[in-house]
Design an enzyme around this catalytic site. Structure first.
Site, short mmCIF file in Angstrom:
data_model
loop_
_atom_site.label_atom_id
_atom_site.label_comp_id
_atom_site.label_asym_id
_atom_site.label_seq_id
_atom_site.Cartn_x
_atom_site.Cartn_y
_atom_site.Cartn_z
N ARG A 67 0.66 -1.22 0.23
CA ARG A 67 -0.18 -0.10 -0.25
C ARG A 67 0.40 0.96 -0.16
NH1 ARG A 67 -1.37 1.93 4.53
NH2 ARG A 67 -2.15 -0.27 5.51
N TYR A 84 -16.66 17.08 -14.22
CA TYR A 84 -16.86 15.53 -14.85
C TYR A 84 -17.93 15.00 -13.73
CZ TYR A 84 -16.56 10.09 -14.77
OH TYR A 84 -16.17 9.26 -14.40
N ASP A 97 -7.36 18.89 -14.09
CA ASP A 97 -8.10 17.95 -14.37
C ASP A 97 -7.31 17.32 -15.74
OD1 ASP A 97 -9.10 15.13 -15.73
OD2 ASP A 97 -10.96 15.64 -13.68
N LYS A 129 -8.86 6.77 -19.35
CA LYS A 129 -9.14 7.09 -20.34
C LYS A 129 -7.87 6.72 -21.50
CE LYS A 129 -12.46 7.43 -17.43
NZ LYS A 129 -13.20 9.22 -16.84
C1 LIG Z 1 -13.28 9.60 -15.75
C2 LIG Z 1 -13.28 10.34 -15.62
C3 LIG Z 1 -12.96 10.72 -13.76
C4 LIG Z 1 -13.11 10.22 -13.29
O1 LIG Z 1 -11.98 8.42 -13.51
P1 LIG Z 1 -12.53 7.62 -12.75
O2 LIG Z 1 -11.34 6.83 -13.62
O3 LIG Z 1 -13.54 6.92 -14.13
O4 LIG Z 1 -12.79 6.72 -11.51
C5 LIG Z 1 -12.25 11.98 -13.62
N1 LIG Z 1 -12.15 13.28 -14.51
C6 LIG Z 1 -12.39 13.28 -15.72
C7 LIG Z 1 -12.40 14.01 -16.65
C8 LIG Z 1 -12.79 11.35 -16.29
O5 LIG Z 1 -13.76 11.71 -17.90
#
Ligand SMILES: *Cc1c(COP(=O)(O)O)cnc(C)c1O
Length: 384
Positions: free
Chosen positions: A48, A100, A172, A197
């Site tokens: 961890r 998001y 982000d 993604k």
């Molecule tokens: C998908 C996404 C998240 C969240 O991520 P997860 O891997 O699904 O927990 C956060 N910000 C953006 C812009 C996203 O597309």
């Protein structure tokens, strides 16, 4: 040797395995490590806290984001959870409109219960950001381009405002990846990714990443990562490293396809509005050009009223209706009922996420096939 972008993608972080010479970092599938004596370990104690496979990914993303310290989490939201845990009761965040949906949900239904509040602001409007700042505000949280309307925020300008008031700027960077945009070099303090993604890129692994430059901030985040425990497992760390190896070639093709499709949509007779910051006509185009290497590969559009979006989704043959984005295969989604369903309708519609909005994550198939599929589905959806 300082490497250029594509070389860094392949050789950044930990380049191969020191012990065996394996060109790929092994999957260190272990929870604990032998200690040679009391207080004597070889740099690893418990997975961890630290794991060599995860560590290789953490160093790689730090290199790619032009930061110093990387952290890998079990999901993008586990990463966001850890970053939001920097704050305490009474603190407030200024947050981009149309972020998001899951980020909105954790702010509104989890952290608000702990007394951490937020104010939604159009961060593409610098005056609005400035006005929203009061003595409770501790950070500005930006997505650029923001989900799902691809609204572009001038990261450098917002960083200046944030720093003038001693606030952290959190960005982000999921939609562009460090291949196309490096927020830390534009002045951000913390970069967040959903590695699920484009970084993973194959729609097979859920993951999250955080990168910072500042050592004190990094120490606190590592402490929180270990305390909260939402870490990325070794096998998944390996998969994200493997995905990142082709990030450059994938993003080039994603973006080339997106540009062709955005132009086709714009010139076609079927569309009310196209949102894509790579189009010269787009509101965010100039700032996007200044701070990123292209418009990315996310497009949103609204069909003209004579087409039924429900029938459109049903009629697609090649393009898949699904949550998520950034995989090699093209995906479409309906933000109002899917990714952004957690946002109340009044707020959604106020920011432009109408029921007719369609979000398209353009894959790396042949653009001509994608256009044919879009066109046949649109024609099939003509009302009456
Ligand atoms: C998908 C996404 C998240 C969240 O991520 P997860 O891997 O699904 O927990 C956060 N910000 C953006 C812009 C996203 O597309």
């Amino acid at each position: 040797m300082s490497l250029k972008r594509n070389s860094l993608i392949i050789h950044g972080g930990v380049d191969g395995d020191e012990t065996t010479g394996a060109v790929n970092i092994p999957i260190y599938q272990t929870s604990t490590y032998k200690q040679d004596g009391l207080g004597e370990n070889r740099g690893w104690e418990y997975s961890r806290t630290g794991n060599p496979t995860r560590d290789a990914l953490e160093k790689l993303i730090a290199d790619l984001e032009e930061g110093k310290y990387g952290l890998a989490f079990a999901s993008g939201l586990a990463a966001i959870n850890t970053v939001l845990s920097l704050f305490k009761s009474g603190d407030k965040l200024v947050v981009s409109s149309n972020i998001y949906g899951g980020t909105f949900r954790i702010l509104d239904n989890v952290f608000k219960n702990f007394g951490i509040t937020y104010e939604i602001v159009d961060t593409s409007d610098e005056e609005a950001v400035e006005q929203a700042i009061d003595s409770d505000v501790k950070a500005v949280y930006v997505e650029s381009p923001a989900n799902p309307l691809l609204t572009v925020t001038d990261i450098e300008a917002v960083a200046k405002i944030a720093h003038k008031h001693n606030l952290l700027l959190i960005v982000d960077n999921t939609f562009l990846t460090p291949y196309l945009q490096r927020p830390l070099s534009l002045g951000a303090d913390i970069v967040i990714h959903s590695g699920t993604k484009y970084l993973g890129g194959h729609s097979d692994t859920v993951s999250g990443l955080v990168v910072v430059k500042d050592e004190k901030l990094a120490d606190r985040l590592y402490y929180l990562q270990n305390s909260i425990g939402g870490v990325l497992p070794p096998f998944d760390s390996f998969l994200i490293i493997r995905g990142i190896k082709t990030l450059g070639v994938r993003m080039d093709r994603h973006q080339e396809n997106a540009t062709k499709i955005a132009k086709w949509l714009q010139e076609s007779p079927y569309i009310e509005k196209v949102y894509y910051p790579g189009l010269e006509s787009d509101e965010g185009y100039e700032i996007q050009k200044k701070q990123a290497d292209g418009g990315g590969a996310m497009i949103s559009f609204v069909l003209k009223p004579e087409y039924d979006y429900r029938v459109f989704f049903k009629s697609l043959k090649l393009i898949t209706l699904a949550e998520s984005l950034g995989g090699v295969e093209s995906l479409v989604c309906h933000p109002a009922s899917m990714t952004h369903a957690a946002i109340p309708r009044e707020i959604r519609e106020k920011v432009g996420i109408v029921d007719e909005l369609i979000r398209f994550s353009v894959g790396i198939e042949d653009a001509e096939d994608l256009i044919l599929d879009l066109e046949q589905a649109i024609l099939a959806s003509k009302k009456g």
